[in-house]
Write a protein that holds these residues in place. Structure first.
Motif, PDB file in Angstrom:
ATOM      1  N   GLU A 405       0.700  -1.291  -0.212  1.00 12.22           N
ATOM      2  CA  GLU A 405       0.130  -0.011   0.035  1.00 12.22           C
ATOM      3  C   GLU A 405       1.040   1.132   0.082  1.00 12.22           C
ATOM      4  OE1 GLU A 405      -2.252   0.459   3.586  1.00 12.22           O
ATOM      5  OE2 GLU A 405      -0.685  -0.559   4.694  1.00 12.22           O
ATOM      6  N   PRO A 406       0.329   2.370  -0.556  1.00 12.65           N
ATOM      7  CA  PRO A 406       1.107   3.775  -0.782  1.00 12.65           C
ATOM      8  C   PRO A 406       1.261   4.197   0.881  1.00 12.65           C
ATOM      9  CG  PRO A 406      -1.079   3.967  -1.821  1.00 12.65           C
ATOM     10  CD  PRO A 406      -1.041   2.446  -1.018  1.00 12.65           C
ATOM     11  N   TRP A 407       2.287   4.743   1.026  1.00  8.88           N
ATOM     12  CA  TRP A 407       2.791   5.684   2.457  1.00  8.88           C
ATOM     13  C   TRP A 407       2.894   6.944   2.294  1.00  8.88           C
ATOM     14  CZ3 TRP A 407       3.563   3.631   7.765  1.00  8.88           C
ATOM     15  CH2 TRP A 407       2.966   2.494   7.984  1.00  8.88           C
ATOM     16  N   ILE A 408       2.731   7.821   3.006  1.00 10.15           N
ATOM     17  CA  ILE A 408       2.971   9.188   3.043  1.00 10.15           C
ATOM     18  C   ILE A 408       3.820   9.770   4.164  1.00 10.15           C
ATOM     19  CG2 ILE A 408       0.924   9.764   1.613  1.00 10.15           C
ATOM     20  CD1 ILE A 408      -0.060  10.826   4.446  1.00 10.15           C
ATOM     21  N   GLU A 409       4.620  10.757   3.835  1.00  7.77           N
ATOM     22  CA  GLU A 409       5.201  11.498   5.363  1.00  7.77           C
ATOM     23  C   GLU A 409       4.466  12.791   5.326  1.00  7.77           C
ATOM     24  OE1 GLU A 409       9.678  11.687   6.042  1.00  7.77           O
ATOM     25  OE2 GLU A 409       9.156  13.835   5.195  1.00  7.77           O
ATOM     26  N   ALA A 410       3.697  12.985   6.652  1.00  6.05           N
ATOM     27  CA  ALA A 410       3.106  14.041   6.809  1.00  6.05           C
ATOM     28  C   ALA A 410       3.619  14.857   7.916  1.00  6.05           C
ATOM     29  CB  ALA A 410       1.599  13.444   7.441  1.00  6.05           C
ATOM     30  N   THR A 411       3.381  16.473   7.662  1.00  6.25           N
ATOM     31  CA  THR A 411       3.907  17.097   8.404  1.00  6.25           C
ATOM     32  C   THR A 411       2.718  18.204   9.082  1.00  6.25           C
ATOM     33  OG1 THR A 411       5.875  17.591   6.986  1.00  6.25           O
ATOM     34  CG2 THR A 411       5.586  19.343   8.677  1.00  6.25           C
ATOM     35  N   ILE A 412       2.545  17.973  10.392  1.00  7.23           N
ATOM     36  CA  ILE A 412       1.270  18.511  10.888  1.00  7.23           C
ATOM     37  C   ILE A 412       2.042  19.815  12.005  1.00  7.23           C
ATOM     38  CG2 ILE A 412      -0.416  17.963  12.455  1.00  7.23           C
ATOM     39  CD1 ILE A 412      -0.092  15.221  11.568  1.00  7.23           C
ATOM     40  N   TYR A 413       1.444  20.859  11.900  1.00  6.26           N
ATOM     41  CA  TYR A 413       1.655  22.032  12.804  1.00  6.26           C
ATOM     42  C   TYR A 413       0.336  21.878  13.758  1.00  6.26           C
ATOM     43  CZ  TYR A 413       5.797  23.825  10.802  1.00  6.26           C
ATOM     44  OH  TYR A 413       7.113  24.015  10.322  1.00  6.26           O
ATOM     45  N   VAL A 414       0.748  22.225  14.915  1.00  4.81           N
ATOM     46  CA  VAL A 414      -0.461  22.078  16.175  1.00  4.81           C
ATOM     47  C   VAL A 414      -0.006  22.799  17.127  1.00  4.81           C
ATOM     48  CG1 VAL A 414       0.090  19.595  16.985  1.00  4.81           C
ATOM     49  CG2 VAL A 414      -2.293  20.662  16.877  1.00  4.81           C
ATOM     50  N   PRO A 415      -1.171  23.718  17.868  1.00  2.56           N
ATOM     51  CA  PRO A 415      -0.896  24.331  19.033  1.00  2.56           C
ATOM     52  C   PRO A 415      -0.704  23.316  20.078  1.00  2.56           C
ATOM     53  CG  PRO A 415      -2.776  25.396  17.839  1.00  2.56           C
ATOM     54  CD  PRO A 415      -2.469  24.061  17.056  1.00  2.56           C
ATOM     55  N   ASP A 416       0.079  23.587  21.216  1.00  4.28           N
ATOM     56  CA  ASP A 416       0.684  22.624  22.072  1.00  4.28           C
ATOM     57  C   ASP A 416      -0.477  22.071  22.895  1.00  4.28           C
ATOM     58  OD1 ASP A 416       2.512  21.302  23.438  1.00  4.28           O
ATOM     59  OD2 ASP A 416       2.843  22.928  24.842  1.00  4.28           O
ATOM     60  N   GLU A 417      -1.773  22.468  22.981  1.00  4.07           N
ATOM     61  CA  GLU A 417      -2.736  22.156  23.965  1.00  4.07           C
ATOM     62  C   GLU A 417      -3.482  21.065  23.270  1.00  4.07           C
ATOM     63  OE1 GLU A 417      -4.960  26.045  22.885  1.00  4.07           O
ATOM     64  OE2 GLU A 417      -2.919  25.299  23.047  1.00  4.07           O
ATOM     65  N   TYR A 418      -3.384  20.788  21.822  1.00  6.08           N
ATOM     66  CA  TYR A 418      -3.908  19.655  21.262  1.00  6.08           C
ATOM     67  C   TYR A 418      -3.164  18.688  20.832  1.00  6.08           C
ATOM     68  CZ  TYR A 418      -7.115  23.750  20.521  1.00  6.08           C
ATOM     69  OH  TYR A 418      -8.102  24.500  20.725  1.00  6.08           O
ATOM     70  N   LEU A 419      -1.599  18.590  21.291  1.00  6.97           N
ATOM     71  CA  LEU A 419      -0.619  17.729  20.569  1.00  6.97           C
ATOM     72  C   LEU A 419      -1.226  16.154  21.122  1.00  6.97           C
ATOM     73  CD1 LEU A 419       1.811  17.185  19.375  1.00  6.97           C
ATOM     74  CD2 LEU A 419       3.024  17.705  21.615  1.00  6.97           C
ATOM     75  N   GLY A 420      -1.615  16.114  22.363  1.00  5.08           N
ATOM     76  CA  GLY A 420      -1.845  14.394  22.780  1.00  5.08           C
ATOM     77  C   GLY A 420      -2.986  13.911  22.023  1.00  5.08           C
TER      78      GLY A 420
END
Length: 602
Positions: A405-420
């Motif tokens: 199956e195809p895989w991707i590399e994802a970059t996610i930016y998120v404010p600290d409080e939603y990290l978990g």
């Protein structure tokens, strides 16, 4: 022909909704491209969807005049689905304006496109936009640009495209910092095809950037990748109104028409050269655009099939990057299996079919392209590899050696409080964490994820978990082997082909249970019991039962012996048994639409 030293070619790089189209509007207005009366907001976005969603789907170009300089602005799409178009647009420029929202800072897509721009050796001019917003923090954003991207932002232009602040400074910075193009007018013609679209009056309009030589009306040109020759019947540029020219010289960006009827012949990234005096080699960077996500499109009303075929063919005139072929489904009738560049592309095509052609559609669950290595049969020299676009076409598991199956590399930016919550979402979707760094008060996550897990509703879940603050960007990194199985949904022991999907063995049970529960709520009750099952091969992994509707057959029996009632109940039981054997379950269209739209609750 404009002198090379007085030309500046640039594009605008920005994340969705950072003010790119508004800035383009102001630059056009300031340089006198359009009068006040002709101006409308988002001039370069032609489609209603582009204006409503605040996104750019098609690359547009406009030629501006400023203090004796000719500025060619390329308005490029910002979304990852159109990354290849963006790369060709960037290859046609020498510099870029990096627009960053003063309130939101650097986002994932800004980064992806900036790195592409840096790869093309561009001179990048940072512009901090929306400085008049109450939440604006230009100094913090300046530091972010230097820290994350590594660009010197000490001379970043502070502007507000909406209020018209700093527009002159932006234009001056373009002239001062972006280098002029290089090119030789005497060399054999070499021009890059940046984009193409279909115009009902002119045929296919081709956007070109001339590298060497000149393009003239009446010239015989050859497409080096496609191998076709055409006669140019019109040369011009957009200001943003169409202006006809006699020729386009080195470094210039404009358009040509050559009586081409099909956009598929004019592929983005192709090299145009003179048929009589061709160039030796085509320009680098060309590649065939391959669909990544596939799904079935079916009309809600079977009588609309011909209308759907016509509408898809018309859309294809304008967008050669999506493919379609006919398919039939026992549950949904006749329809088309379509391939798209990504989920946004799928959504746009679907929305355009609904809006512009007034069609009601059912979309099957999106799936990706799997590579199947089949086991070698006795007469074959080597094992065959096939590509699977539709889960319903999956061969017998005994014949399959491995599934990739195809895989991707994802970059996610998120404010600290939603990290978990975001980390948990990525773990649930079989993600592999590669990196986690902090920039200011935000986390930058790098994850490797299977594309199969992302196409369902990953983006929606990401946005709802982070209340819209997370930004997401990805690129494909190749195929990997996985423990994948085909999950079928059976209603009253009959498989429903439109609901079958390929899932990972580890998440199959959860997926199957969720689908069965949802269908139980959606399918109306019949006069007999209906089992709904999710199965892998012959093994049932989840089941729900819809209870039968019952008629009270003992209502007319009052008093008397109990055997009278029992006799009636036995008779009813026999009837139900017979009905279940021969009765067919009618699954309403709404149930399909709701079941498929929900995708995966995850």
């Amino acid at each position: 022909m404009t002198e090379l030293s007085r030309i500046r070619n640039f594009s605008i790089i920005a994340h969705i909704d950072h003010g790119k189209s508004t800035l383009a509007d102001r630059l056009i207005q300031r340089t006198g491209g359009l009068s006040e009366r002709e101006m409308s907001s988002q001039v370069l976005d032609n489609m209603d969807i582009e204006k409503e969603r605040g996104i750019t789907i098609k690359a547009q170009t406009v030629r501006l005049e400023w203090n004796g300089y000719t500025l060619n602005l390329m308005d490029t799409p910002g979304h990852v689905d159109f990354a290849y178009e963006v790369s060709r647009s960037l290859a046609a420029c020498e510099g870029a304006l990096l627009v960053v929202d003063a309130a939101q800072g650097v986002e994932a897509q800004t980064l992806a496109n900036v790195y592409q721009s840096i790869e093309h050796d561009h001179e990048i001019v940072p512009v901090i936009n929306k400085i008049d917003l109450p939440a604006a923090e230009p100094e913090k954003v300046r530091a972010e640009i230097e820290e994350i991207i590594g660009l010197d932002a000490s001379e970043a232009v502070l502007a507000s495209a909406k209020s018209g602040i700093g527009i002159d400074e932006v234009l001056d910075a373009i002239v001062a910092k972006i280098p002029p193009p290089k090119g030789d007018a005497a060399a054999p013609l070499k021009a890059m095809l940046v984009d193409s679209w279909y115009d009902p009056y002119l045929g296919v309009v081709i956007l070109v950037r001339v590298i060497d030589g000149t393009l003239k009306k009446g010239q015989q040109i050859k497409f080096m990748q496609a191998g076709t020759t055409h006669l140019i019947d019109r040369v011009g540029c957009f200001r943003p109104k169409i202006e006809q020219l006699t020729e386009l010289g080195p470094g210039e960006i404009g358009f040509i028409t050559a009586q081409i009827k099909d956009v598929a012949q004019a592929r983005v990234g192709d090299t145009l050269t003179d048929a009589r005096r061709p160039a030796d080699t085509p320009l680098p960077g060309f590649r065939e655009v391959q669909p990544v996500v596939f799904c079935g499109l079916f009309p809600t009303d079977a009588n609309d099939f011909e209308k759907l075929r016509e509408s898809i063919s018309k859309l294809r005139l304008n967008d050669a990057s999506f493919s379609f072929e006919m398919e039939t489904s026992a549950a949904l009738g006749f329809g088309f299996r379509c391939g798209f560049l990504g989920l946004l592309h799928l959504e746009i095509i679907q929305e355009r079919l609904t809006r512009e052609y007034d069609l009601d559609l059912i979309t099957t669950a999106p799936s990706v392209v799997y590579r199947l290595q089949l086991t070698r049969s006795a007469g074959e020299a080597e094992a065959r590899t096939i590509e699977l676009h539709n889960p319903a076409d999956m061969p017998d598991p005994n014949k399959i050696d491995t599934i990739e199956e195809p895989w991707i590399e994802a970059t996610i930016y998120v404010p600290d409080e939603y990290l978990g919550a975001i980390l948990k979402l990525c773990q649930d979707r079989r993600g592999i964490q590669k990196n986690l760094t902090y920039v200011g008060g935000r986390a930058q996550l790098t994850y490797e994820l299977p594309l199969n897990e992302v196409v369902f509703d990953f983006y929606d879940r990401l946005k709802s978990i982070s209340r819209g603050y997370a930004s997401f960007d990805y690129h494909q990194i190749g195929y990997r082997e996985g423990d994948l199985v085909k999950m079928s949904i059976l209603v009253n022991n009959e498989p429903v082909d439109a609901l079958s999907m390929i899932v990972h063995r580890g998440t199959a049970e959860t997926r199957g249970r969720g689908m069965c529960e949802r269908l139980k709520d959606l399918i109306p009750r019949h006069l007999f019991k209906i089992p709904i099952q999710a199965a892998i091969g012959g093994k049932v992994i989840a089941r729900e039962t819809i209870a039968a509707l019952r008629k009270d057959v003992t209502a007319k029996c009052y008093g008397g012996d109990i055997t009278r009632k029992r006799k009636l109940l036995e008779k009813q039981k026999e009837g139900k048994k017979r009905m279940r054997e021969y009765g067919s379950v009618q699954i309403p269209q709404e149930a399909f639409i709701a079941a498929l739209r929900m995708g995966d609750e995850g």
